[in-house]
Structure formats: structure tokens, C-alpha cells
Design a protein around this motif. Structure first.
Motif, short mmCIF file in Angstrom:
data_model
loop_
_atom_site.label_atom_id
_atom_site.label_comp_id
_atom_site.label_asym_id
_atom_site.label_seq_id
_atom_site.Cartn_x
_atom_site.Cartn_y
_atom_site.Cartn_z
N LEU A 1 -5.97 6.08 3.84
CA LEU A 1 -6.14 4.64 3.70
C LEU A 1 -5.92 3.88 5.01
N ASN A 2 -6.57 2.74 5.09
CA ASN A 2 -6.35 1.77 6.17
C ASN A 2 -6.59 2.35 7.56
N ILE A 3 -7.70 3.04 7.69
CA ILE A 3 -8.11 3.57 8.99
C ILE A 3 -8.75 2.42 9.78
N PRO A 4 -8.19 2.05 10.95
CA PRO A 4 -8.77 0.94 11.71
C PRO A 4 -10.09 1.32 12.36
N TYR A 5 -11.04 0.39 12.33
CA TYR A 5 -12.29 0.59 13.08
C TYR A 5 -12.48 -0.52 14.11
N GLY A 6 -11.50 -1.42 14.18
CA GLY A 6 -11.52 -2.51 15.14
C GLY A 6 -10.19 -3.24 15.08
N ASN A 7 -10.07 -4.35 15.77
CA ASN A 7 -8.84 -5.12 15.77
C ASN A 7 -8.76 -6.02 14.54
N GLY A 8 -7.53 -6.28 14.09
CA GLY A 8 -7.36 -7.19 12.96
C GLY A 8 -7.00 -6.47 11.68
N ASP A 9 -6.36 -7.21 10.76
CA ASP A 9 -5.86 -6.64 9.51
C ASP A 9 -6.96 -6.18 8.57
N LYS A 10 -8.12 -6.83 8.62
CA LYS A 10 -9.18 -6.55 7.67
C LYS A 10 -10.14 -5.46 8.14
N ARG A 11 -10.19 -5.19 9.43
CA ARG A 11 -11.15 -4.22 9.97
C ARG A 11 -10.61 -2.80 9.78
N LYS A 12 -10.59 -2.41 8.52
CA LYS A 12 -10.07 -1.10 8.14
C LYS A 12 -10.94 -0.50 7.04
N LEU A 13 -10.87 0.81 6.90
CA LEU A 13 -11.63 1.48 5.85
C LEU A 13 -10.79 2.56 5.20
N ASP A 14 -11.14 2.91 3.98
CA ASP A 14 -10.44 3.93 3.19
C ASP A 14 -11.39 5.08 2.89
N VAL A 15 -10.90 6.30 3.06
CA VAL A 15 -11.69 7.49 2.75
C VAL A 15 -11.07 8.17 1.53
N PHE A 16 -11.86 8.31 0.46
CA PHE A 16 -11.41 8.96 -0.78
C PHE A 16 -12.11 10.31 -0.92
N GLY A 17 -11.35 11.29 -1.43
CA GLY A 17 -11.91 12.62 -1.64
C GLY A 17 -11.64 13.55 -0.47
N THR A 18 -10.51 13.34 0.19
CA THR A 18 -10.17 14.18 1.34
C THR A 18 -9.82 15.61 0.91
N ASP A 19 -9.72 15.84 -0.39
CA ASP A 19 -9.49 17.19 -0.91
C ASP A 19 -10.81 17.94 -1.15
N LEU A 20 -11.93 17.25 -1.04
CA LEU A 20 -13.24 17.88 -1.25
C LEU A 20 -13.65 18.67 -0.01
N PRO A 21 -14.66 19.54 -0.13
CA PRO A 21 -15.14 20.26 1.05
C PRO A 21 -15.45 19.31 2.20
N THR A 22 -15.20 19.76 3.40
CA THR A 22 -15.36 18.91 4.58
C THR A 22 -16.75 18.31 4.67
N ASP A 23 -17.76 19.09 4.27
CA ASP A 23 -19.14 18.63 4.40
C ASP A 23 -19.67 17.92 3.16
N ALA A 24 -18.79 17.52 2.24
CA ALA A 24 -19.23 16.86 1.00
C ALA A 24 -20.00 15.58 1.32
N PRO A 25 -21.01 15.27 0.51
CA PRO A 25 -21.77 14.02 0.72
C PRO A 25 -20.86 12.81 0.60
N ILE A 26 -21.29 11.71 1.21
CA ILE A 26 -20.46 10.50 1.29
C ILE A 26 -21.23 9.30 0.75
N PHE A 27 -20.54 8.50 -0.06
CA PHE A 27 -21.05 7.18 -0.45
C PHE A 27 -20.18 6.13 0.23
N ILE A 28 -20.81 5.22 0.97
CA ILE A 28 -20.11 4.15 1.66
C ILE A 28 -20.34 2.85 0.89
#
Length: 288
Positions: A48-75
Motif C-alpha cells: 500500500l501507499n507506494i509513492p509515484y510522485g510528491n504529495g500525500d495523494k500521489r500514491k498507489l496500492d498493489v493488490f495480489g502480491t501473493d499471485l504469480p509475478t507475471d499475473a495480469p494486472i487491472f489498473i
């Protein structure tokens, strides 16, 4: 004055639902998705809360980190008229997709009036670049991008210029784009209170409206677009979805228009927690 009041109502989707009074609908909606999202963050492996820029809101969450590394992604990009909402309310979108073996990335972004809509578009583009880098590093099979309401506007705003400037490897990853109850012509908003924090001029609103853009030069490599509306949404939102899908069709951009019966602007996205929901199945099929 009556014309302005009518326009205000037309672009307020909560007026048009057939389930609850307007205030009760918003309360129930927020309570439901907040509870589902809190449960999701505890039940599904995530970062959770991986920064992609400056500021409190410029963050993203990745769900399914237990899945295979190459699993498809929905953004997923949330809505709220670019001035409300936050990514934490939409963690639940990952629930059903996780059961289908898909990772989900939820993007947060700074809201108006703390920034301009132009800056929000740039925020989302920066976040997508970070997601694509992550996907390439993990040899991800493929990616789908989706957004709800204003989030659909931000998703389609990745096209055509941003998309055509991606590398070939980045473009090959992207298989589908899901535009759910989106808004594609911002010009009517200028004369409503929705514009108070946005502060858009008519020229800015027109320039930021995908309804008027040329998508023809992305057709050779374009992902498939799903333009999705709900029967009990505002007539303005339904009409904009229909017109936008027709515009894509005229420009020979691969797309499918879907009008979901008996749903409104809110439960069309609430139901993403259901693994048998038509939109969930369409996302999974597009990533197969």
C-alpha cells in the motif's frame, strides 16, 4: 436560473437512482464500499501507499502480491468529479479480480482545488508509467485499465498522445480499457457548481473533453475500449457514453458499448466485488 438548475440536476447522477433518496444513497454507497475496502486490505496480500510522485495523494496500492509475478494486472482510477474520493475507498475492486488470478493497482491522485485538472491528468499519466515499469520488470502477461465516472475521463485521457509516446513493449502490454459511467464532454460542467473547485474556462473544458479528440492514429495498435453506461444513471451520462462509443466507432477504434439494465451510477461500480459480475468477467476475459 431554471435552466441552470436543470443542468445542475442533469450532471448530478445521485438524482437519477431509483433505489434511495439522494442523501441516503450517497451515505449507503460510501458505507458499503468503505467496509468492503477495509476488509479487502486485510484479506488480500498487498503493498500500500507506494509513492509515484510528491504529495500525500500521489500514491498507489498493489493488490495480489501473493499471485504469480507475471499475473495480469487491472489498473483502476476512481471518480468523484476530480474533487472528491480517494483510492482507499476502492480497494474492494481487487476482491473479485484476485479470485480470478489478476493483480489490481488502485491509483490515487491530488484533487481539485489543490491542483488543476490538467495536473490531475499528468498525475495519472505519471502513475501509469510507474505501473508499466513495474509490469515490465515482473514480465506481466498483460494489463487492463479502467476508470469510473471522472476516473473514466482520466483513463481515456491516456489516449491518444500519451499512449502513442509509449514504447512498443509498453503498448503491447495494454489489452483493454474499461470506461464505466464516464464523462467525455466537460463543457456543460462549466455552468454548474461542479466547476467551482475545477475553475475550468470553456476553452479548457473543450480541450480536456475526449469527445472532441482524434483517435484515428492509435487504431493499428489500440487496445479494445469498453464504453459502459447504466440504465438508471443521469440521461446526460448515458447519452455521453453512447455518443463517445459512436465517435470511436466512426474512427475505427475497437470498442464495445454496453448499457447495463437496472443499474445506476453507483451500484454499477459497487458490483465490482462480485466475481460473476459482467464487467469483472469482461476484464478477466480481456486479460486471458
Amino acid at each position: 436560473m431554471s435552466e441552470m438548475i436543470e443542468l445542475e440536476k442533469l450532471y448530478s447522477p445521485s438524482y437519477w437512482n431509483k433505489r434511495y433518496p439522494r442523501d441516503e444513497l450517497i451515505q449507503k454507497y460510501e458505507e458499503l464500499i468503505s467496509t468492503l475496502s477495509n476488509d479487502t486490505r486485510h484479506e488480500i496480500a498487498c503493498n500500500l501507499n507506494i509513492p509515484y510522485g510528491n504529495g500525500d495523494k500521489r500514491k498507489l496500492d498493489v493488490f495480489g502480491t501473493d499471485l504469480p509475478t507475471d499475473a495480469p494486472i487491472f489498473i483502476f482510477i476512481h471518480g468523484g468529479y476530480w474533487q472528491e474520493g480517494n483510492k482507499d475507498l476502492f480497494s474492494y475492486v481487487a476482491r473479485s479480480l484476485h479470485r480470478h488470478g489478476c493483480k489490481t493497482i488502485i491509483i490515487g491522485y491530488t484533487l481539485c482545488p489543490q491542483c488543476t485538472l490538467h495536473e490531475i491528468v499528468s498525475d495519472v499519466q505519471l502513475a501509469i508509467k510507474v505501473c508499466l515499469k513495474y509490469a515490465l520488470e515482473n514480465k506481466t502477461k498483460c494489463i487492463s485499465i479502467g476508470g469510473h465516472s471522472a476516473g473514466a475521463h482520466l483513463a481515456i485521457s491516456l489516449f491518444p498522445k500519451f499512449y502513442t509516446n509509449l514504447t512498443n513493449d509498453e503498448r503491447k502490454l495494454l489489452k483493454s480499457v474499461f470506461l464505466i459511467s464516464g464523462i467525455y464532454n466537460l463543457m456543460p460542467l462549466v455552468k454548474t457548481t461542479i466547476n467551482d473547485p475545477l475553475k475550468l474556462t470553456e476553452v479548457e473544458a473543450e480541450n480536456l473533453s475526449p469527445m472532441f479528440w482524434n483517435f484515428e492514429h492509435v487504431t493499428d495498435t489500440s487496445p479494445k475500449f469498453f464504453v459502459i453506461a447504466s440504465e438508471n444513471d443521469s440521461p446526460a451520462f448515458v447519452k455521453q457514453s453512447e455518443l463517445f462509443a459512436n465517435n470511436l466507432k466512426k474512427q475505427e477504434v475497437p470498442n464495445e458499448y454496453m448499457l447495463l439494465e437496472e443499474l445506476d451510477h453507483f451500484n454499477i461500480i459497487e458490483k465490482m466485488a462480485d466475481e460473476n459480475y459482467v464487467i469483472v468477467k469482461s476484464i478477466v476475459n480481456s486479460l486471458a
